[in-house]
Design an enzyme around this catalytic site. Structure first.
Site, PDB file in Angstrom:
ATOM      1  N   SER A 123       4.710   1.441   8.298  1.00 40.47           N
ATOM      2  CA  SER A 123       4.347   0.459   7.281  1.00 40.47           C
ATOM      3  C   SER A 123       5.546   0.033   6.442  1.00 40.47           C
ATOM      4  CB  SER A 123       3.286   1.029   6.352  1.00 40.47           C
ATOM      5  OG  SER A 123       2.000   0.808   6.861  1.00 40.47           O
ATOM      6  N   SER A 164       2.108  -4.307   7.860  1.00 36.56           N
ATOM      7  CA  SER A 164       0.998  -3.968   6.991  1.00 36.56           C
ATOM      8  C   SER A 164       0.166  -2.846   7.600  1.00 36.56           C
ATOM      9  CB  SER A 164       0.110  -5.189   6.739  1.00 36.56           C
ATOM     10  OG  SER A 164      -1.054  -4.849   5.997  1.00 36.56           O
ATOM     11  N   GLY A 219       3.595   5.579   9.313  1.00 38.87           N
ATOM     12  CA  GLY A 219       4.970   5.672   8.846  1.00 38.87           C
ATOM     13  C   GLY A 219       5.780   4.416   9.082  1.00 38.87           C
ATOM     14  N   ASP A 224      -0.452  -7.529   0.764  1.00 41.69           N
ATOM     15  CA  ASP A 224       0.104  -6.203   1.028  1.00 41.69           C
ATOM     16  C   ASP A 224       1.628  -6.266   0.954  1.00 41.69           C
ATOM     17  OD1 ASP A 224       0.419  -3.563   1.634  1.00 41.69           O
ATOM     18  OD2 ASP A 224      -0.251  -3.703   3.716  1.00 41.69           O
ATOM     19  N   HIS A 237       0.812  -1.211   0.000  1.00 39.49           N
ATOM     20  CA  HIS A 237       0.000   0.000   0.000  1.00 39.49           C
ATOM     21  C   HIS A 237       0.849   1.266   0.000  1.00 39.49           C
ATOM     22  CE1 HIS A 237       0.579  -0.449   4.467  1.00 39.49           C
ATOM     23  NE2 HIS A 237       0.709   0.862   4.375  1.00 39.49           N
TER      24      HIS A 237
END
Length: 534
Positions: free
Chosen positions: A366, A381, A364, A285, A257
């Protein structure tokens, strides 16, 4: 079927100073009982050595002694509320017991009901089976046996059916996961009664499902403020996962993402870094970024204390094991693996086959690394909560990412070049990955495909020289995967040609002996779709 428990008492172990033994898959057996795994470490006061050389473990656990990764003990103490001795004991027990759980999974096969670590210092390994006959096998391996009505395969299929039964809009379930401790599939729902009615009307076995009220609403954890990780475009910030190689090309994996295919990235220093080569979100993801010549892939993870953690491999940790996360917002945080095979419904859509943890994370973080001791687990994720009040975070397992894109994890074990496509050319789909002896991988991309018509299935495996790899084609049959064709020569290369009726299929690549990279290709009757639902 009622549950039965067999408790196995552990024997004592003395430690002169903390080291983690790199235990081979079949090493570390305890004397006095054939096949029993090494002694337990329970933690607490008095972990001073009375025998053995300084800096080593006494007993029969073998292998090279290595120090715990820097910063991990301190983070475990802070985030899990452990003393130093308890944190040391937990890491020692995890290093010893997780390989035992893997062996039990392979040995029990379709009867395996899952495994998890119990107690503050993880000194008890629980292994579940659907057969009472497996109790002596589990006990002999040093585990505690639990007999359950449903296997892990059956639970996973029930969850997959729930994923397709419960609509994303209006939202009736934010999260679904297999809970091996309950031997049920758990559904978290904002309105439980409405969700239960939908499940009841679907014909699923309600005794295998529990619906729990929950306000948990996971969100992807990207951010729109400056930071020192990596940037997509001009504003969005995410975190590097793990360094990877694709042939001679260096790069890293991260969350899907965070950016779309073709997006340019810049590093923590805002200098040109690379380009997103591929990304999937939702559904899964994950993404991978190919970097330019100014960036060098290293087998390390930032520990938030000015140092790094070495990445030695990607052995999958089980429920109850400790795991730590590195991210550009909240840096280094630790917790426990709660459940695997979790499905999360984000506002953008559902993401399947994630791992659920009680590690906190914030915007942030991720894409950042999840690591257990020195074994890569996956990339961050999304989640809910924060690191001030605590939260739940999900990660995308690393194995699926490597398999999907034919990537190689950069590790301290070294990185031989993967083979070319060899004899497996001309196939619709081709995957490059690696295995070690006794391990298996499933294709396509760790899921399966649906053949809508009767036709011929072609499978090809090109393994490394000097090894023995086997290839199996499986078809879903009501409640389990059945082998419908196989190729099992004594060498590394295998081929399957099979005429099959419509249904759900997958391939299993099994490493009988040796290790290294392989190429797998397959062609199925058309039309077909990947990630169907039996």
């Amino acid at each position: 079927m009622s549950r039965k428990h067999v408790v196995v008492a552990g024997c004592a172990l003395t430690i002169s100073s903390l080291t983690l033994a790199a235990v081979p898959a079949d090493a570390g057996l305890r004397t006095g009982a054939p096949g029993v795994a090494g002694p337990l470490v329970t933690g607490g006061p008095g972990l001073s050595g009375t025998s053995g050389a300084p800096g080593t473990m006494t007993g029969t656990v073998t292998g090279a002694a290595v120090e715990p990764p820097p910063g991990m003990l301190e983070a475990l103490q802070r985030d899990l509320g452990l003393s130093q001795a308890e944190a040391e004991a937990r890491l020692l027990n995890e290093a010893r017991l997780i390989p035992v759980a893997e062996r039990m999974s392979r040995r029990l096969g379709t009867r395996f009901g899952g495994a998890w670590l119990r107690a503050k210092t993880a000194h008890t390994l629980v292994v579940a089976s659907t057969s009472v006959a497996d109790i002596p096998v589990i006990v002999a391996a040093g585990g505690q046996a639990e007999v359950v009505p449903r296997s892990l395969e059956q639970l996973s299929e029930i969850k997959r059916k729930l994923d397709t039964t419960l609509p994303p809009k209006p939202l009736v379930s934010s999260v679904r996961y297999v809970d091996v401790k309950r031997n049920k599939v758990v559904v978290l729902a904002p309105r439980p009664e409405q969700t239960e009615n939908i499940i009841a009307s679907s014909g699923l076995d309600l005794t295998a499902v529990v619906v729990l009220p929950s306000t948990e609403a996971p969100l992807p954890l990207y951010d729109l403020v400056g930071g020192n990780a990596y940037y997509i475009g001009t504003a969005a910030r995410c975190s590097v996962g793990f360094s990877v190689l694709k042939g001679n090309q260096q790069g890293f994996v991260t969350a899907g993402h965070c950016g779309t295919k073709g997006a340019a990235t810049t590093g923590f220093n805002r200098l040109a870094q690379g380009t997103v080569q591929a990304a999937v979100f939702p559904g899964s993801d994950y993404a991978w970024v190919a970097t330019n010549a100014n960036w060098t892939a290293t087998a390390t993870v930032d520990n938030g204390q000015g140092g790094t953690i070495p990445v030695a491999g990607a052995q999958v940790a089980i429920e109850g094991a400790s795991v730590c996360r590195s991210g550009s917002t909240t840096e280094w945080r630790c917790g426990l693996i709660q459940q695997r095979d979790a499905s999360v419904t984000y506002p953008q859509g559902a993401v399947l086959e994630l791992t659920r943890t009680n590690v906190c994370a914030e915007a942030g973080d991720s894409g950042g690394s999840f690591i257990a001791i020195d074994q890569a687990q996956g990339v961050t994720s999304g989640g809910s909560g924060d690191c001030a009040s605590g939260g739940t975070t999900y990660f995308q397992p690393i194995g699926e990412i490597l398999t999907a894109y034919g990537l190689e994890l950069k590790s301290t074990a070294g990185n031989p070049q993967p083979p070319g496509t060899g004899t497996c050319t001309g196939y619709t789909s081709t995957y490059t990955s690696s295995l070690t002896a006794g391990k298996s991988a499933y294709h396509p991309r760790s899921v399966y495909y649906r053949a809508a018509i009767t036709g011929t299935h072609f499978g090809c495996l090109d393994g490394p020289a000097g090894t023995d790899f086997d290839l199996y084609l499986q078809k879903w049959s009501r409640s389990a995967w059945r082998v419908v064709a196989s190729s099992r020569s004594a060498g590394p290369d295998e081929k399957i040609t099979y005429v099959g009726t419509p249904g759900f299929y997958r391939y299993r690549v099994a490493d009988v002996s040796g290790s290294g990279f392989y190429v797998f290709g397959f062609r199925a009757p058309s039309p077909l779709s990947v990630r169907g639902a039996p």
